[in-house]
Scaffold this motif. Sequence first.
Motif, PDB file in Angstrom:
ATOM      1  N   LYS A  85       0.888  -1.323   0.079  1.00 56.21           N
ATOM      2  CA  LYS A  85      -0.018   0.030  -0.047  1.00 56.21           C
ATOM      3  C   LYS A  85       0.921   1.327   0.038  1.00 56.21           C
ATOM      4  O   LYS A  85       0.659   2.460  -0.693  1.00 56.21           O
ATOM      5  N   ASN A  86       1.840   1.202   1.044  1.00 54.21           N
ATOM      6  CA  ASN A  86       2.913   2.382   1.090  1.00 54.21           C
ATOM      7  C   ASN A  86       3.652   2.572  -0.464  1.00 54.21           C
ATOM      8  O   ASN A  86       3.672   3.634  -0.949  1.00 54.21           O
ATOM      9  N   ILE A  87       4.066   1.571  -1.278  1.00 51.67           N
ATOM     10  CA  ILE A  87       4.708   1.568  -2.440  1.00 51.67           C
ATOM     11  C   ILE A  87       3.775   2.164  -3.471  1.00 51.67           C
ATOM     12  O   ILE A  87       3.938   3.099  -4.528  1.00 51.67           O
ATOM     13  N   HIS A  88       2.469   1.596  -3.232  1.00 49.90           N
ATOM     14  CA  HIS A  88       1.272   2.099  -4.283  1.00 49.90           C
ATOM     15  C   HIS A  88       1.167   3.489  -4.322  1.00 49.90           C
ATOM     16  O   HIS A  88       1.138   4.247  -5.193  1.00 49.90           O
ATOM     17  N   GLU A  89       1.073   3.887  -3.013  1.00 55.39           N
ATOM     18  CA  GLU A  89       0.861   5.321  -2.890  1.00 55.39           C
ATOM     19  C   GLU A  89       1.897   6.411  -3.419  1.00 55.39           C
ATOM     20  O   GLU A  89       1.788   7.496  -3.779  1.00 55.39           O
ATOM     21  N   THR A  90       3.102   5.715  -2.854  1.00 52.61           N
ATOM     22  CA  THR A  90       4.450   6.516  -3.481  1.00 52.61           C
ATOM     23  C   THR A  90       4.307   6.373  -4.904  1.00 52.61           C
ATOM     24  O   THR A  90       4.695   7.673  -5.601  1.00 52.61           O
ATOM     25  N   LEU A  91       4.222   5.449  -5.638  1.00 46.89           N
ATOM     26  CA  LEU A  91       4.160   5.309  -7.164  1.00 46.89           C
ATOM     27  C   LEU A  91       2.905   6.514  -7.551  1.00 46.89           C
ATOM     28  O   LEU A  91       3.327   7.279  -8.560  1.00 46.89           O
ATOM     29  N   ARG A  92       1.892   6.377  -7.121  1.00 48.83           N
ATOM     30  CA  ARG A  92       0.797   7.674  -7.367  1.00 48.83           C
ATOM     31  C   ARG A  92       1.243   8.828  -7.203  1.00 48.83           C
ATOM     32  O   ARG A  92       1.086   9.628  -8.212  1.00 48.83           O
ATOM     33  N   ARG A  93       2.009   9.230  -6.304  1.00 48.49           N
ATOM     34  CA  ARG A  93       2.547  10.461  -6.102  1.00 48.49           C
ATOM     35  C   ARG A  93       3.393  10.905  -7.013  1.00 48.49           C
ATOM     36  O   ARG A  93       3.884  12.127  -7.646  1.00 48.49           O
ATOM     37  N   GLU A  94       4.520  10.007  -7.154  1.00 46.29           N
ATOM     38  CA  GLU A  94       5.512  10.286  -8.183  1.00 46.29           C
ATOM     39  C   GLU A  94       4.853  10.367  -9.600  1.00 46.29           C
ATOM     40  O   GLU A  94       5.202  11.316 -10.250  1.00 46.29           O
ATOM     41  N   ALA A  95       3.752   9.644  -9.916  1.00 43.48           N
ATOM     42  CA  ALA A  95       3.267   9.788 -11.324  1.00 43.48           C
ATOM     43  C   ALA A  95       2.576  10.944 -11.577  1.00 43.48           C
ATOM     44  O   ALA A  95       2.378  11.568 -12.565  1.00 43.48           O
ATOM     45  N   ASP A  96       1.940  11.441 -10.387  1.00 47.12           N
ATOM     46  CA  ASP A  96       1.357  12.842 -10.432  1.00 47.12           C
ATOM     47  C   ASP A  96       2.141  14.089 -10.830  1.00 47.12           C
ATOM     48  O   ASP A  96       1.843  15.074 -11.380  1.00 47.12           O
ATOM     49  N   LYS A  97       3.619  13.722 -10.668  1.00 44.80           N
ATOM     50  CA  LYS A  97       4.455  14.905 -11.213  1.00 44.80           C
ATOM     51  C   LYS A  97       4.548  14.969 -12.656  1.00 44.80           C
ATOM     52  O   LYS A  97       4.796  15.955 -13.234  1.00 44.80           O
ATOM     53  N   VAL A  98       4.114  13.873 -13.576  1.00 43.95           N
ATOM     54  CA  VAL A  98       3.844  13.808 -14.834  1.00 43.95           C
ATOM     55  C   VAL A  98       2.472  13.756 -15.436  1.00 43.95           C
ATOM     56  O   VAL A  98       2.323  14.374 -16.660  1.00 43.95           O
ATOM     57  N   LEU A  99       1.763  13.004 -15.024  1.00 42.46           N
ATOM     58  CA  LEU A  99       0.433  12.498 -15.562  1.00 42.46           C
ATOM     59  C   LEU A  99      -0.625  13.600 -14.801  1.00 42.46           C
ATOM     60  O   LEU A  99      -0.772  13.502 -13.354  1.00 42.46           O
ATOM     61  N   VAL A 100      -1.629  13.730 -15.505  1.00 43.41           N
ATOM     62  CA  VAL A 100      -2.620  14.685 -14.797  1.00 43.41           C
ATOM     63  C   VAL A 100      -4.049  14.062 -15.155  1.00 43.41           C
ATOM     64  O   VAL A 100      -4.351  13.814 -16.386  1.00 43.41           O
ATOM     65  N   GLY A 101      -4.961  13.693 -14.107  1.00 44.17           N
ATOM     66  CA  GLY A 101      -6.139  13.133 -14.257  1.00 44.17           C
ATOM     67  C   GLY A 101      -6.223  11.847 -14.923  1.00 44.17           C
ATOM     68  O   GLY A 101      -7.181  11.390 -15.446  1.00 44.17           O
ATOM     69  N   LEU A 102      -5.199  11.194 -14.687  1.00 45.93           N
ATOM     70  CA  LEU A 102      -5.173   9.806 -15.513  1.00 45.93           C
ATOM     71  C   LEU A 102      -4.832   8.664 -14.182  1.00 45.93           C
ATOM     72  O   LEU A 102      -4.344   7.875 -14.347  1.00 45.93           O
ATOM     73  N   GLU A 103      -5.515   9.183 -12.955  1.00 48.23           N
ATOM     74  CA  GLU A 103      -5.269   8.089 -11.688  1.00 48.23           C
ATOM     75  C   GLU A 103      -5.845   6.750 -11.977  1.00 48.23           C
ATOM     76  O   GLU A 103      -4.943   5.813 -11.761  1.00 48.23           O
ATOM     77  N   GLU A 104      -6.862   6.724 -12.448  1.00 49.26           N
ATOM     78  CA  GLU A 104      -7.397   5.284 -12.528  1.00 49.26           C
ATOM     79  C   GLU A 104      -6.818   4.516 -13.865  1.00 49.26           C
ATOM     80  O   GLU A 104      -6.357   3.221 -13.348  1.00 49.26           O
ATOM     81  N   PRO A 105      -6.419   5.259 -14.948  1.00 50.05           N
ATOM     82  CA  PRO A 105      -5.734   4.151 -16.037  1.00 50.05           C
ATOM     83  C   PRO A 105      -4.520   3.819 -15.525  1.00 50.05           C
ATOM     84  O   PRO A 105      -3.867   2.548 -15.741  1.00 50.05           O
ATOM     85  N   PHE A 106      -3.822   4.737 -14.784  1.00 52.66           N
ATOM     86  CA  PHE A 106      -2.477   4.612 -14.343  1.00 52.66           C
ATOM     87  C   PHE A 106      -2.394   3.636 -13.219  1.00 52.66           C
ATOM     88  O   PHE A 106      -1.389   2.431 -13.276  1.00 52.66           O
ATOM     89  N   GLU A 107      -3.424   3.555 -12.340  1.00 49.18           N
ATOM     90  CA  GLU A 107      -3.494   2.260 -11.164  1.00 49.18           C
ATOM     91  C   GLU A 107      -3.743   1.045 -12.058  1.00 49.18           C
ATOM     92  O   GLU A 107      -3.420  -0.018 -11.477  1.00 49.18           O
ATOM     93  N   MET A 108      -4.648   0.921 -12.921  1.00 51.92           N
ATOM     94  CA  MET A 108      -4.638  -0.255 -13.864  1.00 51.92           C
ATOM     95  C   MET A 108      -3.416  -0.689 -14.360  1.00 51.92           C
ATOM     96  O   MET A 108      -3.134  -2.122 -14.391  1.00 51.92           O
ATOM     97  N   LEU A 109      -2.429   0.276 -14.720  1.00 55.22           N
ATOM     98  CA  LEU A 109      -1.205  -0.287 -15.326  1.00 55.22           C
ATOM     99  C   LEU A 109      -0.395  -0.879 -14.356  1.00 55.22           C
ATOM    100  O   LEU A 109       0.314  -2.129 -14.613  1.00 55.22           O
TER     101      LEU A 109
END
Length: 318
Positions: free
Chosen positions: A7-31
Amino acid sequence: MEPTQLKNIHETLRREADKVLVGLEEPFEMLTIALLTGGHVLLEGVPGTAKTLMAKTLAQLVQANFNRIQFTPDLMPSDILGTSVFDMNSGQFYLKKGPIFTQILLADEINRAPAKTQSALLEAMEERQVNLEGTRYPLGMPFMVIATQNPIEYEGTYPLPEAQLDRFLFKVTVPYSDLETEIEVLRRYHNGFDAHDLAATGLTAKLPAESIAEARQAINQVVVEEGVLNYIAQVAAASRQSPDLTLGASTRAATHVLLSSKTFAALQGRDFVTPDDVKFVTPAVYRHRILLKPEAEIEGLNPDAVIRRLLGQVEVPR
């Protein structure tokens, strides 16, 4: 590794991805779910919706080798797999490896290539190996194919056969951005964002590729109660009896729902699967595997609407 760590790794990945991706939280989570489950993803969206950027971001975050293939009508299987080349000095043939020998492969506009070239991916996606002239070459770990296709433009395309579609764990639709998201994207580009220079965004690796095997071992320990197993099977059975469908979900589809539900549960920090986990992943697993009857399409139904009907028909276990 424990689910709480995931869970901690997942949250960290999402925070890092937000530096590049905007509004793509669910598609990136599926990846992310697909990568940790060991599956492949078909991304469907019109050009310019950041599909390639998502794939590159994921590869950067897990320090994985990344290759991209632009599928075209004249692309040959050898352009993907590689070919044997004669070495004049040694007098022997050696394998000149193709771009498939990587960890994350982006197959861009996969439906632009003819069936013969598309089928070159089949063995690699299923067996994680390439067979060339009787010799088997194992692929790296992890190995993941992220394919893209345009849902609108069909001229000059070759629809993926059912066998090819069935190799994808998920089909993820990438929609247009809403107004607020698009304004934020414009703001970032105005401030100097460059999609071709991810290092400049401060994007750093958070899950080394060698740790993915350990994460998968933790996911394997997630508990699935008998009632949830029955629920997954009953949804699959309901799809085969649906009056809206000519083709329902296969046993492989049910298996993929199970495995991806376990991954999703682990990423939420749980060591057990709930019916809500199943409901979350089922649309992406079923979307490309079911076929609607013409009369259902005339009524205005699409695969997602039919999947919602199926999930509503089957009693949820307590």
